[in-house]
Design a protein around this motif. Sequence first.
Motif: not given
Length: 133
Positions: A39, A109-112
């Motif tokens: 992450t 989680d990516g942009p989240k």
Amino acid sequence: MWKPYQEILNHEADFRVKYRFYSQEEGGRKKAVFQGLRTDFFYDVNDSKEGIFSATFPEFEDEHGNIILNDARPVPIEGTAKMWIVFSQMRREVHVNNIKIGMIGYFMDGPKKVAIAEIIEILGLHSNAKFIK
């Protein structure tokens, strides 16, 4: 069976966090989390709206502070984790000057944002920055 990062990398983790994964209703992950999660770690610096993203891998601990070695079972929704900064140059040039106890960050989680984490202990961050290339 999980092989602890300390055995692989031959140095101590950079810092330790107390974390809580968001529920699916809060916008969190849909699938369970296992040891070995990769992450980014996001944290705000100097009231910056952009913050800092870092490939920083958590290594989850059990309720006694031991690394969870069973990588076939989900990790707890909340608990503690040792954090490992992946890029040595970022550790030396950015993180060593910014990471502080009490700072709030997020597993991404990516942009989240999928988990909130409070830095509760500085481990090898400063010595790793001096000696690890």
